[in-house]
Design a protein around this motif. Structure first.
Motif: not given
Length: 136
Positions: A60, A63-64, A66, A127
């Motif tokens: 997660w 994908e962001r 971060r 990613r």
């Protein structure tokens, strides 16, 4: 006074009863050991699920945008680390392979009934970029 034949039967009955009691004691020990093994296996399975959850949280973050190189502690709810099967600790280390690929290693430790356990997993996290003109 009992005859010799009757005394022999009593001895035989005592021997048979002793064997039955011994078999019961052994079966109870085996049952106890089987319970311990089942609980340890359950703790290991909980560790697998915690590692999967940690990987999902790392994906997660990828994908962001971060996710950064370094060490991570447990990214989920800390209450999940205290379960009936023991007390767990989850750590992750992340290295950037390329701009789009990260190597994540998750280590799960637990303590159950005075016996430690450990699982280590490694996975590549990628990613995903949506290509131009693809999809809505």
């Amino acid at each position: 006074m009992k005859t010799e034949k009757q005394q022999g039967y009593i001895l035989l009955e005592v021997i048979v009863l002793s064997v039955v009691v011994l078999a019961m004691v052994i079966s109870l020990q085996l049952f106890r050991q089987a319970q311990i093994v089942m609980q340890q296996d359950s703790a290991r399975l909980d560790g697998v699920f915690l590692a999967q959850e940690e990987f999902a949280r790392l994906e997660w973050a990828v994908e962001r945008d971060r996710l950064y190189e370094g060490e991570y502690g447990w990214l989920g709810d800390t209450q999940r680390l205290e379960q009936a099967n023991g007390l767990f600790a989850v750590k992750a280390s992340v290295q950037e392979e390329t701009e789009e690929i990260w190597r994540a290693r998750v280590l799960v430790n637990w303590q159950f009934a005075g016996r430690p356990g450990e699982l280590a997993y490694e996975r590549l996290l990628c990613r995903h970029r949506q290509q131009k003109g693809a999809g809505p």
